[in-house]
Design a protein around this motif. Sequence first.
Motif, PDB file in Angstrom:
ATOM      1  N   VAL A  99     -18.363 -11.347  50.970  1.00 40.30           N
ATOM      2  CA  VAL A  99     -17.862 -10.956  49.654  1.00 40.30           C
ATOM      3  C   VAL A  99     -16.859 -11.999  49.188  1.00 40.30           C
ATOM      4  CG1 VAL A  99     -16.716  -9.158  48.321  1.00 40.30           C
ATOM      5  CG2 VAL A  99     -18.126  -8.524  50.269  1.00 40.30           C
ATOM      6  N   CYS A 100     -16.867 -12.317  47.914  1.00 41.77           N
ATOM      7  CA  CYS A 100     -15.894 -13.254  47.364  1.00 41.77           C
ATOM      8  C   CYS A 100     -15.513 -12.809  45.954  1.00 41.77           C
ATOM      9  CB  CYS A 100     -16.438 -14.682  47.345  1.00 41.77           C
ATOM     10  SG  CYS A 100     -17.790 -14.955  46.164  1.00 41.77           S
ATOM     11  N   PHE A 101     -14.441 -13.410  45.423  1.00 39.11           N
ATOM     12  CA  PHE A 101     -14.094 -13.176  44.023  1.00 39.11           C
ATOM     13  C   PHE A 101     -15.034 -13.987  43.150  1.00 39.11           C
ATOM     14  CE2 PHE A 101     -11.908 -14.965  40.292  1.00 39.11           C
ATOM     15  CZ  PHE A 101     -11.734 -13.792  39.565  1.00 39.11           C
ATOM     16  N   GLY A 102     -15.519 -13.390  42.074  1.00 39.24           N
ATOM     17  CA  GLY A 102     -16.398 -14.125  41.175  1.00 39.24           C
ATOM     18  C   GLY A 102     -16.508 -13.423  39.841  1.00 39.24           C
ATOM     19  N   CYS A 103     -16.627 -14.218  38.794  1.00 36.56           N
ATOM     20  CA  CYS A 103     -16.740 -13.666  37.447  1.00 36.56           C
ATOM     21  C   CYS A 103     -18.022 -14.186  36.802  1.00 36.56           C
ATOM     22  CB  CYS A 103     -15.533 -14.064  36.603  1.00 36.56           C
ATOM     23  SG  CYS A 103     -15.417 -13.163  35.041  1.00 36.56           S
ATOM     24  N   SER A 104     -18.630 -13.359  35.974  1.00 37.17           N
ATOM     25  CA  SER A 104     -19.898 -13.727  35.332  1.00 37.17           C
ATOM     26  C   SER A 104     -19.714 -14.248  33.918  1.00 37.17           C
ATOM     27  CB  SER A 104     -20.828 -12.511  35.295  1.00 37.17           C
ATOM     28  OG  SER A 104     -20.292 -11.504  34.455  1.00 37.17           O
ATOM     29  N   CYS A 105     -18.473 -14.398  33.469  1.00 43.43           N
ATOM     30  CA  CYS A 105     -18.265 -14.821  32.088  1.00 43.43           C
ATOM     31  C   CYS A 105     -18.694 -16.276  31.900  1.00 43.43           C
ATOM     32  CB  CYS A 105     -16.809 -14.637  31.679  1.00 43.43           C
ATOM     33  SG  CYS A 105     -15.660 -15.827  32.422  1.00 43.43           S
ATOM     34  N   SER A 106     -19.064 -16.619  30.676  1.00 45.72           N
ATOM     35  CA  SER A 106     -19.445 -17.988  30.319  1.00 45.72           C
ATOM     36  C   SER A 106     -19.429 -18.105  28.807  1.00 45.72           C
ATOM     37  CB  SER A 106     -20.841 -18.330  30.852  1.00 45.72           C
ATOM     38  OG  SER A 106     -21.826 -17.575  30.179  1.00 45.72           O
ATOM     39  N   ALA A 107     -19.430 -19.345  28.330  1.00 48.30           N
ATOM     40  CA  ALA A 107     -19.462 -19.563  26.885  1.00 48.30           C
ATOM     41  C   ALA A 107     -20.731 -18.980  26.279  1.00 48.30           C
ATOM     42  CB  ALA A 107     -19.355 -21.059  26.583  1.00 48.30           C
ATOM     43  N   ASP A 108     -21.847 -19.117  26.988  1.00 47.15           N
ATOM     44  CA  ASP A 108     -23.113 -18.581  26.472  1.00 47.15           C
ATOM     45  C   ASP A 108     -23.064 -17.063  26.348  1.00 47.15           C
ATOM     46  OD1 ASP A 108     -24.216 -21.070  26.231  1.00 47.15           O
ATOM     47  OD2 ASP A 108     -25.293 -21.001  28.149  1.00 47.15           O
ATOM     48  N   ARG A 109     -22.443 -16.392  27.317  1.00 53.20           N
ATOM     49  CA  ARG A 109     -22.345 -14.929  27.246  1.00 53.20           C
ATOM     50  C   ARG A 109     -21.456 -14.496  26.082  1.00 53.20           C
ATOM     51  NH1 ARG A 109     -24.321 -11.905  31.420  1.00 53.20           N
ATOM     52  NH2 ARG A 109     -24.967 -13.038  33.294  1.00 53.20           N
ATOM     53  N   VAL A 110     -20.395 -15.242  25.818  1.00 46.82           N
ATOM     54  CA  VAL A 110     -19.532 -14.915  24.678  1.00 46.82           C
ATOM     55  C   VAL A 110     -20.308 -15.103  23.375  1.00 46.82           C
ATOM     56  CG1 VAL A 110     -17.421 -15.497  23.439  1.00 46.82           C
ATOM     57  CG2 VAL A 110     -17.440 -15.542  25.941  1.00 46.82           C
ATOM     58  N   ARG A 111     -21.049 -16.201  23.281  1.00 49.27           N
ATOM     59  CA  ARG A 111     -21.866 -16.430  22.076  1.00 49.27           C
ATOM     60  C   ARG A 111     -22.852 -15.283  21.872  1.00 49.27           C
ATOM     61  NH1 ARG A 111     -21.714 -21.298  19.648  1.00 49.27           N
ATOM     62  NH2 ARG A 111     -20.685 -23.015  20.755  1.00 49.27           N
ATOM     63  N   GLU A 112     -23.466 -14.856  22.954  1.00 47.03           N
ATOM     64  CA  GLU A 112     -24.436 -13.761  22.864  1.00 47.03           C
ATOM     65  C   GLU A 112     -23.785 -12.479  22.379  1.00 47.03           C
ATOM     66  OE1 GLU A 112     -27.599 -11.352  25.738  1.00 47.03           O
ATOM     67  OE2 GLU A 112     -26.549 -13.117  26.497  1.00 47.03           O
ATOM     68  N   SER A 113     -22.582 -12.197  22.884  1.00 49.08           N
ATOM     69  CA  SER A 113     -21.891 -10.972  22.474  1.00 49.08           C
ATOM     70  C   SER A 113     -21.477 -11.012  21.007  1.00 49.08           C
ATOM     71  CB  SER A 113     -20.666 -10.735  23.356  1.00 49.08           C
ATOM     72  OG  SER A 113     -19.663 -11.709  23.112  1.00 49.08           O
ATOM     73  N   LEU A 114     -21.290 -12.211  20.466  1.00 54.13           N
ATOM     74  CA  LEU A 114     -20.889 -12.360  19.058  1.00 54.13           C
ATOM     75  C   LEU A 114     -22.083 -12.518  18.126  1.00 54.13           C
ATOM     76  CD1 LEU A 114     -17.848 -14.798  19.469  1.00 54.13           C
ATOM     77  CD2 LEU A 114     -17.772 -12.336  19.063  1.00 54.13           C
ATOM     78  N   CYS A 132     -11.013 -12.637  34.505  1.00 56.68           N
ATOM     79  CA  CYS A 132     -10.567 -13.858  35.185  1.00 56.68           C
ATOM     80  C   CYS A 132      -9.627 -14.707  34.345  1.00 56.68           C
ATOM     81  CB  CYS A 132     -11.768 -14.704  35.618  1.00 56.68           C
ATOM     82  SG  CYS A 132     -12.661 -15.500  34.251  1.00 56.68           S
ATOM     83  N   GLY A 133      -9.421 -14.328  33.084  1.00 59.87           N
ATOM     84  CA  GLY A 133      -8.490 -15.061  32.238  1.00 59.87           C
ATOM     85  C   GLY A 133      -9.053 -16.322  31.612  1.00 59.87           C
ATOM     86  N   ALA A 134     -10.342 -16.598  31.788  1.00 58.63           N
ATOM     87  CA  ALA A 134     -10.936 -17.790  31.185  1.00 58.63           C
ATOM     88  C   ALA A 134     -10.799 -17.749  29.668  1.00 58.63           C
ATOM     89  CB  ALA A 134     -12.403 -17.911  31.582  1.00 58.63           C
ATOM     90  N   HIS A 135     -10.503 -18.898  29.082  1.00 61.71           N
ATOM     91  CA  HIS A 135     -10.267 -18.998  27.633  1.00 61.71           C
ATOM     92  C   HIS A 135     -11.389 -19.823  26.991  1.00 61.71           C
ATOM     93  CE1 HIS A 135      -8.014 -19.250  23.880  1.00 61.71           C
ATOM     94  NE2 HIS A 135      -8.255 -20.550  23.865  1.00 61.71           N
ATOM     95  N   TYR A 136     -11.964 -19.298  25.921  1.00 67.94           N
ATOM     96  CA  TYR A 136     -13.070 -19.974  25.238  1.00 67.94           C
ATOM     97  C   TYR A 136     -12.700 -20.181  23.769  1.00 67.94           C
ATOM     98  CZ  TYR A 136     -15.699 -18.535  29.367  1.00 67.94           C
ATOM     99  OH  TYR A 136     -16.126 -18.348  30.650  1.00 67.94           O
ATOM    100  N   GLU A 137     -13.136 -21.343  23.222  1.00 65.75           N
ATOM    101  CA  GLU A 137     -12.918 -21.653  21.813  1.00 65.75           C
ATOM    102  C   GLU A 137     -14.236 -22.084  21.188  1.00 65.75           C
ATOM    103  OE1 GLU A 137      -9.828 -24.540  21.416  1.00 65.75           O
ATOM    104  OE2 GLU A 137      -8.253 -23.195  22.195  1.00 65.75           O
ATOM    105  N   PHE A 138     -14.484 -21.630  19.944  1.00 70.19           N
ATOM    106  CA  PHE A 138     -15.745 -21.924  19.270  1.00 70.19           C
ATOM    107  C   PHE A 138     -15.483 -22.293  17.816  1.00 70.19           C
ATOM    108  CE2 PHE A 138     -16.423 -18.651  22.472  1.00 70.19           C
ATOM    109  CZ  PHE A 138     -17.478 -19.162  23.226  1.00 70.19           C
ATOM    110  N   GLN A 139     -16.381 -23.099  17.264  1.00 64.30           N
ATOM    111  CA  GLN A 139     -16.371 -23.353  15.831  1.00 64.30           C
ATOM    112  C   GLN A 139     -17.056 -22.162  15.148  1.00 64.30           C
ATOM    113  OE1 GLN A 139     -14.789 -25.904  14.335  1.00 64.30           O
ATOM    114  NE2 GLN A 139     -14.104 -26.393  16.440  1.00 64.30           N
TER     115      GLN A 139
END
Length: 332
Positions: free
Chosen positions: A269-284, A309-316
Amino acid sequence: MTLGSQIAWDDTVLPFQLDRSDIRGRIARLDGTLDQVLAQYDYPPMIEALVAEMCLLTALIGQTIDLRWKLSLQVRGDGPARLIATDYYGPDAEGSPARIRAYASFDEDRLADVPPFELIGKGYFAILIDQGQGMTPYQGITPIAGGSLSSCAETYFAQSEQLPTRFALSYGRSQAPGRPEHWRAGGVMLQHMPKASPFAKTDGGTAEDGLLAPTDMLDGDEEENWTRANLLLDTVEELELIGPSVQPTDLLVRLFHEESPRVYDPQLVCFGCSCSADRVRESLSIYSDKDIAHMTTDDGIVTADCQFCGAHYEFQPETLGFEAEERRRAAD
C-alpha cells in the motif's frame, strides 16, 4: 508464502483465513503511507486521529474487494468534523501497490477537547465502490453508531451486507531512537465468510438504535466460532498491532494458532492520488463559456486545487467547457 516468511511489513495488508472457524481476515500496517497522507494538510491532532483510523479501515476493507478501480469511505456529520473521506485504488498491475488518499473537512472554531469521534456528531457512514467506466457504482449507507469509526464500519457490514465483522485498530505517533517522530498504525479485521444461501434478517437487531449486531446473524457452531475468535482478538495489545517488533505473521500465530490460520500474499500500500490536468478538464467540460467566465480569476486564468493532495492546476479559460470542445471539433 508460509508463516515463517520474512518480508518488509511496513505499508502492507496481509490476508488470512481461519480454517477452523470459517473466518477470513486482514492484518494491516500503515507507516510511511500514513505519514504521507497526513503530511498533505496541517490537521489538528484530533482530526489527524480520525483520518488515521479511516485510512486503516480503508486499507483493510479495500483489500477484501475484487476492485477494478476505486473504493471510497465517507463519514459526514453535523459536528465540527464535517467530512472524513478516503479513497482506495486497486493495484494497476500484479505486484503493484494499492493507493490510498484521504481528506478531512472541519470547522476549526468548533473543535473541542473531547474524544475525536464525538466531533462528528450525527450523520452517516458510507461505502462507495466504483468499478470504472461502464459499471454502475454501488453505495451503501448506515447511520453513525457506536463510539468509533471502527464501530460504524462494523455496523455497516452487519446492516448493509449482513456479514459479521470486527476491527481492532491502533495508531499514533512513534519515535524510535535516532529517528524523527512519525506515524505508525496497524489493525486486524475479522469477517465471517458469507453463507452459501443469502441470509436476510428483517426485524430489529440488538445493537444501538435497533441496528444489527454480528451475533444477530449467527447461531449454533457459527456463533460459537465467531465468539471464540473475537475473544482471542480481545487479547491483542496495541504495540502488537502497530509493530514494528512484532511481525503480522507472528501476531497471527500468537492470536489464532488453534484456529488453523492460513495466509496469502500480502498487498503493498502507498499514498497516491488520481488527480490530473486531464481529469480537471473533464470535470469542467459540462460548463458553458459563461460559466467558465465566472470561474476566471482577475489574472485571466481558471485554477483548481486537489483537496486530497494539494496539487494546483491553472488553465486558460478559452480551452475549458463544452463550447470550447465544440470549437475544437469545428476547427478540425
